[in-house]
Structure formats: structure tokens, C-alpha cells
Scaffold this active site. Structure first.
Site, PDB file in Angstrom:
ATOM      1  N   TYR A 186    -180.954  72.818 -34.244  1.00 39.22           N
ATOM      2  CA  TYR A 186    -180.181  71.970 -33.332  1.00 39.22           C
ATOM      3  C   TYR A 186    -179.837  72.745 -32.059  1.00 39.22           C
ATOM      4  O   TYR A 186    -179.862  73.969 -32.030  1.00 39.22           O
ATOM      5  CB  TYR A 186    -178.876  71.497 -34.001  1.00 39.22           C
ATOM      6  CG  TYR A 186    -179.095  70.493 -35.098  1.00 39.22           C
ATOM      7  CD1 TYR A 186    -179.398  69.164 -34.800  1.00 39.22           C
ATOM      8  CD2 TYR A 186    -179.009  70.860 -36.440  1.00 39.22           C
ATOM      9  CE1 TYR A 186    -179.596  68.226 -35.807  1.00 39.22           C
ATOM     10  CE2 TYR A 186    -179.218  69.939 -37.452  1.00 39.22           C
ATOM     11  CZ  TYR A 186    -179.500  68.619 -37.129  1.00 39.22           C
ATOM     12  OH  TYR A 186    -179.703  67.712 -38.130  1.00 39.22           O
ATOM     13  N   ASP A 209    -184.991  60.384 -45.063  1.00 35.59           N
ATOM     14  CA  ASP A 209    -184.486  60.941 -43.812  1.00 35.59           C
ATOM     15  C   ASP A 209    -184.295  59.839 -42.771  1.00 35.59           C
ATOM     16  O   ASP A 209    -185.209  59.507 -42.026  1.00 35.59           O
ATOM     17  CB  ASP A 209    -185.453  62.018 -43.306  1.00 35.59           C
ATOM     18  CG  ASP A 209    -184.931  62.752 -42.076  1.00 35.59           C
ATOM     19  OD1 ASP A 209    -183.907  62.306 -41.515  1.00 35.59           O
ATOM     20  OD2 ASP A 209    -185.533  63.753 -41.679  1.00 35.59           O
ATOM     21  N   GLN A 235    -187.610  63.890 -47.716  1.00 41.49           N
ATOM     22  CA  GLN A 235    -188.143  63.363 -46.452  1.00 41.49           C
ATOM     23  C   GLN A 235    -188.187  61.835 -46.410  1.00 41.49           C
ATOM     24  O   GLN A 235    -187.931  61.236 -45.373  1.00 41.49           O
ATOM     25  CB  GLN A 235    -189.546  63.920 -46.213  1.00 41.49           C
ATOM     26  CG  GLN A 235    -189.755  64.333 -44.777  1.00 41.49           C
ATOM     27  CD  GLN A 235    -190.911  65.302 -44.622  1.00 41.49           C
ATOM     28  OE1 GLN A 235    -191.785  65.358 -45.459  1.00 41.49           O
ATOM     29  NE2 GLN A 235    -190.917  66.054 -43.542  1.00 41.49           N
ATOM     30  N   ARG A 252    -182.359  67.939 -44.936  1.00 40.45           N
ATOM     31  CA  ARG A 252    -183.640  67.714 -44.256  1.00 40.45           C
ATOM     32  C   ARG A 252    -184.685  68.662 -44.848  1.00 40.45           C
ATOM     33  O   ARG A 252    -185.113  69.630 -44.236  1.00 40.45           O
ATOM     34  CB  ARG A 252    -183.461  67.867 -42.749  1.00 40.45           C
ATOM     35  CG  ARG A 252    -182.459  66.846 -42.227  1.00 40.45           C
ATOM     36  CD  ARG A 252    -182.286  66.897 -40.732  1.00 40.45           C
ATOM     37  NE  ARG A 252    -183.225  66.004 -40.076  1.00 40.45           N
ATOM     38  CZ  ARG A 252    -183.229  65.770 -38.774  1.00 40.45           C
ATOM     39  NH1 ARG A 252    -182.342  66.359 -38.008  1.00 40.45           N
ATOM     40  NH2 ARG A 252    -184.114  64.964 -38.235  1.00 40.45           N
ATOM     41  N   SER A 290    -184.600  61.169 -38.725  1.00 43.29           N
ATOM     42  CA  SER A 290    -185.910  61.289 -38.067  1.00 43.29           C
ATOM     43  C   SER A 290    -186.595  59.938 -37.911  1.00 43.29           C
ATOM     44  O   SER A 290    -187.136  59.628 -36.854  1.00 43.29           O
ATOM     45  CB  SER A 290    -186.819  62.240 -38.863  1.00 43.29           C
ATOM     46  OG  SER A 290    -186.289  63.542 -38.833  1.00 43.29           O
TER      47      SER A 290
END
Length: 299
Positions: A227, A127, A124, A119, A130
Site C-alpha cells: 500500500y 477478494d 483470492q 489477500r 481487487s
């Protein structure tokens, strides 16, 4: 090099791993693109849109393909169509599915898990976590609103006033933040909870109210990667007591909490479900990993 776009065999999966735009990019790199018939139909992409950009639509699309791209991990029945040495790129959901991964390895296929993409800024555009979580958070509110059957905003009518719906979002990651934003846009009164202290400011910036037991453990409840950590039994009990009182008054509860590599944490007990008002709605986005709501089952 031949890249094949596989049709998803899961009847509940409407997505497809490529679009005409991405096919154009593959073609520009010199690859040959083959698409299984009907692969994009559920996503509103008929076969003609793929052939228009130079892809071949064929029932033998997977035959001799060097790379197969999919949305979900291939089932054993699909692997027989892949040549040994092929690469398959998909959302592999590897944690707790060792037998399925062994089946892929035994077929001589190399698997790339899109959700394990670093990430970082450079990655991006790849990804999947997300991007899909963002859409899932939005859809959770839309689905919840449909099932709820009443209006979200306060409605002042000649016959009286209908109060605004109360929405409670549990888990404030990408999906939770989008759920909060969507529910607020629709006019609901929104509250949210998460064990990570950094989320409090994010929740309040979207116009929602934050709910959590803010003790010392709460202040250290986030990993370096951003996280949530698994909380102690003592903290879980305190948070559950606070949540239990709050949930009784809610119209819609949306749960989004996941811990990488572990079953989804149980946030809503059977007793909490029973305490909710008739006609209220629960949307559990973690159901495929065991669910945040006790008794929730996929499908």
C-alpha cells in the site's frame, strides 16, 4: 442452516450479494437459501432465476436466517429483521464508522467484513477489493468518456483531424491500472501518477507515461503490504506543483487514491479544478472516503 440474500436498501447500489450460480453452491453444501423479492433486479437477475435453482423468494427471507449476505453494511433499520446471534457478511467499511459497528454489536449480530479477507492465494476468489476495484477502474473511464462528449482516439476526417483525448490517472492500484488499460484501448494519450516506485514500471508496461517527483522519499513510499504510505508535507507540495501544471492540459482526470483507515488524500485542489479546460471531466473514485478532489461530494 438458513442463508438469506438481502435486498440492498441504498437506491444507488445496483449489486446483489449472490447469483444463481452461488446459490447452487450453497445448496450443494446443504443450506436452505431465501432471497428477498427483487434483490437481484438491478443486476439483471429476476426472482425467477433464483427460484429455478432452488432458492425461496420471500418477503420473510431474513426471518430466522442464520447467515445474511449483503453487499453493503446493514443500516440500523435493517437490523431489526435479523435474529440475535445471526452472522452478517458484507463490505463493512469499518474505518471511521465505529457508531454503525456498535449498532450491529448491540443488535447481537456478528459481522464479517469481506474487505478484511487476507489477500492470499487461497482467499483470492473472495477478494472483493481487487474484483470490484478492477471493475470500478474500467467504469470510471466509460463514465468519463460519456461525460466528455468527444472521441478518445485521434480522428482523421475529411473535414480535419480531432486530436486524441488526454487522460490522467492519479493512483495506480488495481482500479488505476484498469483505468489506464481501458483509456489506452479507447485510443487516449494516458499519463499516470502514484507515490509507489513499483508502479512506474506497471504504468509504462501499459503504454502510459509516468509522472512523479522521483526523490529519496519517493523511493521508500510503499509499505510491506504494497500500500501507499502517507507522504510528508514537503513531498506533497512538490508533487502538487508538478501535478498542477500537468492537469491544466488534461481532458479527463481519474482519481483512485485511498489509504486504508484514513480519509482519502486530497490530490486535486480547487485551484487545479479551476485551471482545467472547459468541457474537461473529473472522475473521483475515492469520493465515499472524502474524495481526492477538493469539493467532490458523493452523489
Amino acid at each position: 442452516m438458513k442463508i438469506a440474500v438481502a435486498k440492498e436498501i441504498d437506491p444507488s447500489e445496483p449489486r446483489v450479494a449472490a447469483s444463481p450460480d452461488t446459490v447452487k453452491k450453497f445448496k450443494a453444501l446443504g443450506a436452505e437459501i431465501a432471497v428477498e423479492p427483487g434483490a437481484g433486479l438491478k443486476s439483471g437477475l429476476p426472482d425467477s432465476e433464483f427460484t429455478a435453482v432452488g432458492a425461496t423468494v420471500s418477503a420473510d427471507a431474513l426471518k430466522d436466517a442464520d447467515i445474511i449476505i449483503k453487499v453493503k453494511r446493514p443500516e440500523a433499520s435493517e437490523l431489526s429483521q435479523y435474529k440475535r446471534g445471526a452472522l452478517v457478511v458484507a463490505i463493512m467499511d469499518p474505518y471511521g464508522n465505529e457508531a454503525a459497528l456498535k449498532t450491529i454489536a448491540d443488535a447481537g449480530v456478528s459481522a464479517f467484513a469481506m474487505e478484511l479477507m487476507p489477500r492470499i492465494t487461497r482467499a483470492q476468489v473472495m477478494d472483493v477489493l481487487s474484483s470490484q476495484a478492477n471493475l470500478a477502474g474500467y467504469r470510471a473511464v466509460i463514465e468519463g468518456a460519456e461525460a466528455f462528449g468527444r472521441a478518445f482516439p485521434m480522428m482523421m476526417t475529411a473535414a480535419g483531424t480531432v486530436p486524441a483525448a488526454k487522460v490522467f490517472v492519479m493512483g495506480v492500484g488495481v482500479a488505476g491500472l484498469q483505468a489506464i488499460a481501458t483509456a489506452r484501448r479507447l485510443g487516449a494519450i494516458v499519463t499516470a501518477t502514484d507515490v509507489r516506485p513499483a508502479t512506474k514500471e506497471q504504468v509504462e508496461s501499459l503504454g502510459a507515461k509516468f509522472l512523479a517527483v522521483e526523490d529519496e522519499e519517493f523511493k521508500n513510499a510503499q509499505t510491506a503490504g504494497g500500500y501507499a504510505k502517507e507522504m510528508s508535507k514537503e513531498y506533497q507540495a512538490k508533487q502538487a506543483a508538478l501535478t498542477a501544471e500537468h492537469i491544466k492540459k488534461q481532458d479527463i482526470v481519474i482519481t483512485t487514491a485511498l489509504i486504508p483507515g484514513r480519509p482519502a488524500p486530497k490530490l486535486v485542489s480547487a485551484d487545479m479544478v479551476k485551471s482545467m479546460k472547459p468541457g474537461s471531466v473529473l472522475v473521483d473514485l475515492a469520493v465515499e472516503r472524502g474524495g481526492n478532489v477538493e469539493g467532490a461530494k458523493p452523489g
